[in-house]
Design a protein around this motif. Structure first.
Motif, PDB file in Angstrom:
ATOM      1  N   GLN A 337       8.620  18.101 -16.667  1.00  0.00           N
ATOM      2  CA  GLN A 337       9.132  17.670 -17.884  1.00  0.00           C
ATOM      3  C   GLN A 337      10.218  16.563 -17.434  1.00  0.00           C
ATOM      4  O   GLN A 337      10.313  15.598 -18.205  1.00  0.00           O
ATOM      5  CB  GLN A 337       9.890  18.740 -18.651  1.00  0.00           C
ATOM      6  CG  GLN A 337       9.063  19.614 -19.297  1.00  0.00           C
ATOM      7  CD  GLN A 337       8.505  19.036 -20.516  1.00  0.00           C
ATOM      8  OE1 GLN A 337       9.252  18.765 -21.583  1.00  0.00           O
ATOM      9  NE2 GLN A 337       7.123  18.987 -20.898  1.00  0.00           N
ATOM     10  N   LYS A 338      11.191  16.605 -16.356  1.00  0.00           N
ATOM     11  CA  LYS A 338      12.149  15.669 -15.987  1.00  0.00           C
ATOM     12  C   LYS A 338      11.149  14.561 -15.360  1.00  0.00           C
ATOM     13  O   LYS A 338      11.755  13.166 -15.924  1.00  0.00           O
ATOM     14  CB  LYS A 338      12.870  16.217 -14.951  1.00  0.00           C
ATOM     15  CG  LYS A 338      13.679  15.495 -14.156  1.00  0.00           C
ATOM     16  CD  LYS A 338      14.683  16.078 -13.290  1.00  0.00           C
ATOM     17  CE  LYS A 338      15.682  15.043 -12.391  1.00  0.00           C
ATOM     18  NZ  LYS A 338      16.404  15.474 -11.297  1.00  0.00           N
ATOM     19  N   MET A 357      20.898  17.232 -20.810  1.00  0.00           N
ATOM     20  CA  MET A 357      20.200  16.100 -20.446  1.00  0.00           C
ATOM     21  C   MET A 357      20.972  15.583 -19.144  1.00  0.00           C
ATOM     22  O   MET A 357      20.245  15.018 -18.194  1.00  0.00           O
ATOM     23  CB  MET A 357      20.003  15.059 -21.378  1.00  0.00           C
ATOM     24  CG  MET A 357      18.969  15.397 -22.429  1.00  0.00           C
ATOM     25  SD  MET A 357      17.250  15.458 -22.070  1.00  0.00           S
ATOM     26  CE  MET A 357      16.952  13.813 -22.061  1.00  0.00           C
ATOM     27  N   GLU A 358      22.354  15.371 -19.210  1.00  0.00           N
ATOM     28  CA  GLU A 358      22.973  15.142 -17.991  1.00  0.00           C
ATOM     29  C   GLU A 358      22.611  15.722 -16.898  1.00  0.00           C
ATOM     30  O   GLU A 358      22.766  15.089 -15.707  1.00  0.00           O
ATOM     31  CB  GLU A 358      24.616  14.863 -18.285  1.00  0.00           C
ATOM     32  CG  GLU A 358      25.387  14.144 -17.589  1.00  0.00           C
ATOM     33  CD  GLU A 358      27.009  14.183 -18.023  1.00  0.00           C
ATOM     34  OE1 GLU A 358      27.609  13.037 -17.044  1.00  0.00           O
ATOM     35  OE2 GLU A 358      27.138  14.415 -18.915  1.00  0.00           O
ATOM     36  N   LYS A 359      22.698  16.719 -16.955  1.00  0.00           N
ATOM     37  CA  LYS A 359      22.461  17.851 -15.786  1.00  0.00           C
ATOM     38  C   LYS A 359      21.077  17.443 -15.132  1.00  0.00           C
ATOM     39  O   LYS A 359      21.195  17.583 -13.825  1.00  0.00           O
ATOM     40  CB  LYS A 359      22.320  19.329 -16.441  1.00  0.00           C
ATOM     41  CG  LYS A 359      21.736  20.087 -15.350  1.00  0.00           C
ATOM     42  CD  LYS A 359      21.612  21.707 -15.916  1.00  0.00           C
ATOM     43  CE  LYS A 359      20.867  22.678 -14.842  1.00  0.00           C
ATOM     44  NZ  LYS A 359      20.306  23.950 -15.682  1.00  0.00           N
ATOM     45  N   TYR A 360      20.222  16.910 -15.888  1.00  0.00           N
ATOM     46  CA  TYR A 360      18.929  16.624 -15.158  1.00  0.00           C
ATOM     47  C   TYR A 360      18.812  15.189 -14.776  1.00  0.00           C
ATOM     48  O   TYR A 360      17.830  14.681 -14.286  1.00  0.00           O
ATOM     49  CB  TYR A 360      17.639  17.052 -16.228  1.00  0.00           C
ATOM     50  CG  TYR A 360      17.419  18.394 -16.601  1.00  0.00           C
ATOM     51  CD1 TYR A 360      16.851  19.145 -15.740  1.00  0.00           C
ATOM     52  CD2 TYR A 360      18.197  19.106 -17.687  1.00  0.00           C
ATOM     53  CE1 TYR A 360      16.742  20.606 -15.832  1.00  0.00           C
ATOM     54  CE2 TYR A 360      17.966  20.337 -17.970  1.00  0.00           C
ATOM     55  CZ  TYR A 360      17.309  21.231 -16.926  1.00  0.00           C
ATOM     56  OH  TYR A 360      17.052  22.551 -17.160  1.00  0.00           O
ATOM     57  N   ALA A 366      18.401   8.268 -23.041  1.00  0.00           N
ATOM     58  CA  ALA A 366      17.827   9.520 -23.116  1.00  0.00           C
ATOM     59  C   ALA A 366      18.697  10.536 -23.744  1.00  0.00           C
ATOM     60  O   ALA A 366      18.351  11.293 -24.483  1.00  0.00           O
ATOM     61  CB  ALA A 366      17.036  10.040 -21.834  1.00  0.00           C
ATOM     62  N   GLN A 367      20.092  10.511 -23.289  1.00  0.00           N
ATOM     63  CA  GLN A 367      21.032  11.582 -23.721  1.00  0.00           C
ATOM     64  C   GLN A 367      21.220  11.267 -25.163  1.00  0.00           C
ATOM     65  O   GLN A 367      21.256  12.405 -25.853  1.00  0.00           O
ATOM     66  CB  GLN A 367      22.300  11.413 -22.960  1.00  0.00           C
ATOM     67  CG  GLN A 367      22.328  11.755 -21.443  1.00  0.00           C
ATOM     68  CD  GLN A 367      23.484  11.589 -20.637  1.00  0.00           C
ATOM     69  OE1 GLN A 367      24.637  12.000 -21.450  1.00  0.00           O
ATOM     70  NE2 GLN A 367      23.278  11.275 -19.412  1.00  0.00           N
ATOM     71  N   ALA A 368      21.257  10.030 -25.486  1.00  0.00           N
ATOM     72  CA  ALA A 368      21.401   9.785 -27.015  1.00  0.00           C
ATOM     73  C   ALA A 368      20.131  10.472 -27.757  1.00  0.00           C
ATOM     74  O   ALA A 368      20.372  10.908 -28.935  1.00  0.00           O
ATOM     75  CB  ALA A 368      21.808   8.288 -27.173  1.00  0.00           C
TER      76      ALA A 368
END
Length: 430
Positions: A337-338, A357-360, A366-368
């Motif tokens: 997925q990532k 999302m930031e963790k990945y 993408a985060q937004a």
């Protein structure tokens, strides 16, 4: 179930043929028909292939380039009619339901995997409904694309005297006027039917809101299709088109994206796959470029979900069925997925990943996107993209494409008449 779809009628003869008649006899193999052939897409698919092979199964690649998937669908239908479908194929949106009605998809293949991996918990219901047929998973979703993005070169806007990216249609027009006056292409665009309709669905969403969009493109409501807000949408489309590059005819979307990246144009209306072009140019989201919801659509999210559907195989092909199940498990796993979404410019389909999302390692765009997906899933703003095979049948979509492209290329076209033509074309295509 409802009456058979045209696809089911065409392929019904396939039920008379043994599905394993020409299948490969080797145990534990899976053939995958798809159209992920660009650089980033191929890199992502190679990750899926490597993991399936690491798990002990053979991967047979059935990549079919061209046509945004149309060529691959032609190949798939031909093989289905001959009784020789692949183990897995890339199929999207309502097409999954059409294929399910043929009886060729495997309704039992993914039951154990879906239960063990807790797919119902991982996926938003709108997404899980797409990949189910009569309540059973027949496909695995691999990502979510957001379509209602506006891509902006802030340096170009600054040179034209535009302080910030537009958030309303009126601000968009004002920014575009300044860009034109400064000698820039205001709106980079490729004059192809699907691109024209991508702009149109964004305009409709801005003018009519998520509810009106759903009534028009999902419910195909005649009153909405011919009503005053649809006429206003065509009026707005006409004005938006005046800011498009005059040399847009037949141009691919990535060529238009290059104009924004290289500073020739200020803006582009395109789904988040456009981000791959910025990434390839070594540009940084939030710094070198901005991704903002198309003006007037901040409270909505039009989506396009890529999926891999599994075909029914004879029960004695246990190894091949196991290969299908392994592929599905890997495709919805965190690692794939990532990698897939980072290469595609999309976001993962898993809700737990969308929330972190930031963790990945996903970028600002993408985060937004993930934040808005989760928000809009709960307020009605989440809507399937008409222009990208998610909202309606291909026949209805084609009818819309024809009306929109004819209208956008005719400066004298009348908005009220266009709304009437749109409704008539959709009625004929149903």
């Amino acid at each position: 179930m409802n009456a058979l779809s045209p696809l089911a009628v065409i392929i019904s003869l396939a039920s008379l043929l043994p599905l394993a008649a020409v299948a490969d006899e080797s145990k534990g193999s899976v053939e995958v028909v798809h159209w992920w052939t660009s650089g980033g897409e191929k890199a992502a698919v190679d990750v899926l292939k490597a993991q399936v092979e690491k798990d002990g199964f053979a991967w047979k690649d059935g990549a079919v380039a061209g046509g945004g998937g149309a060529t691959a669908m032609t190949v798939l239908k031909s093989r289905a009619v001959s009784g020789n479908p692949p183990g897995v194929a890339q199929i999207k949106g309502p097409d999954i339901q059409d294929w399910g009605s043929t009886g060729l998809l495997g309704t039992d293949v993914l039951k154990d995997v879906a239960k063990q991996e807790k797919w119902d918990e991982l996926l938003d219901k709108k997404v899980s409904d797409i990949v189910k047929f009569d309540g059973d998973y027949v496909a695995v979703p691999v990502n979510v694309h957001r379509v209602n993005w506006l891509w902006v070169n802030p340096e170009v806007l600054k040179k034209a005297g535009v302080a910030q990216a537009p958030t309303t249609l009126e601000e968009f027009y004002a920014a575009a006027d300044k860009l034109k006056a400064a000698g820039f292409i205001a709106l980079a665009h490729g004059g192809q039917p699907w691109q024209d309709s991508t702009v149109f669905e964004n305009v409709v969403l801005s003018v009519m809101g998520p509810k009106g969009y759903q009534q028009a493109f999902v419910e195909l409501d005649e009153k909405t299709l011919t009503g005053p807000e649809m006429v206003k949408s065509f009026e707005a489309l006409k004005k938006v088109a005046t800011y498009m590059d005059a040399n847009r005819a037949g141009r691919d979307w990535n060529i238009a994206a290059a104009d924004v990246i290289n500073g020739k144009a200020g803006m582009q209306i395109m789904g988040d796959w456009a981000k791959s072009e910025w990434t390839a140019a070594k540009k940084v989201a939030g710094k070198d470029y901005q991704c903002v919801p198309f003006p007037g659509t901040a409270n909505a999210f039009t989506y396009n979900v890529d999926s891999l559907a599994v075909f029914k195989l004879n029960a004695d092909r246990k190894g091949d069925i196991a290969a299908q199940q392994d592929l599905a498990k890997v495709a919805l796993g965190e690692d794939f997925q990532k990698v897939f979404s980072i290469n595609k410019g999309s976001i993962p389909v898993r809700k737990d990943m969308q929330a972190n999302m930031e963790k990945y390692g996903f970028d600002a765009c993408a985060q937004a996107s993930a934040k808005d997906f989760l928000k809009d899933a709960g307020n009605g703003g989440l809507q399937p993209s008409m222009a990208h095979n998610m909202a309606t049948s291909l026949a209805v979509q084609g009818a819309i494409f024809d009306v929109v492209t004819n209208y956008i290329n005719d400066p004298q076209a009348d908005p009220a008449k266009a709304a009437q033509r749109l409704n008539s074309a959709i009625k004929s295509a149903k």
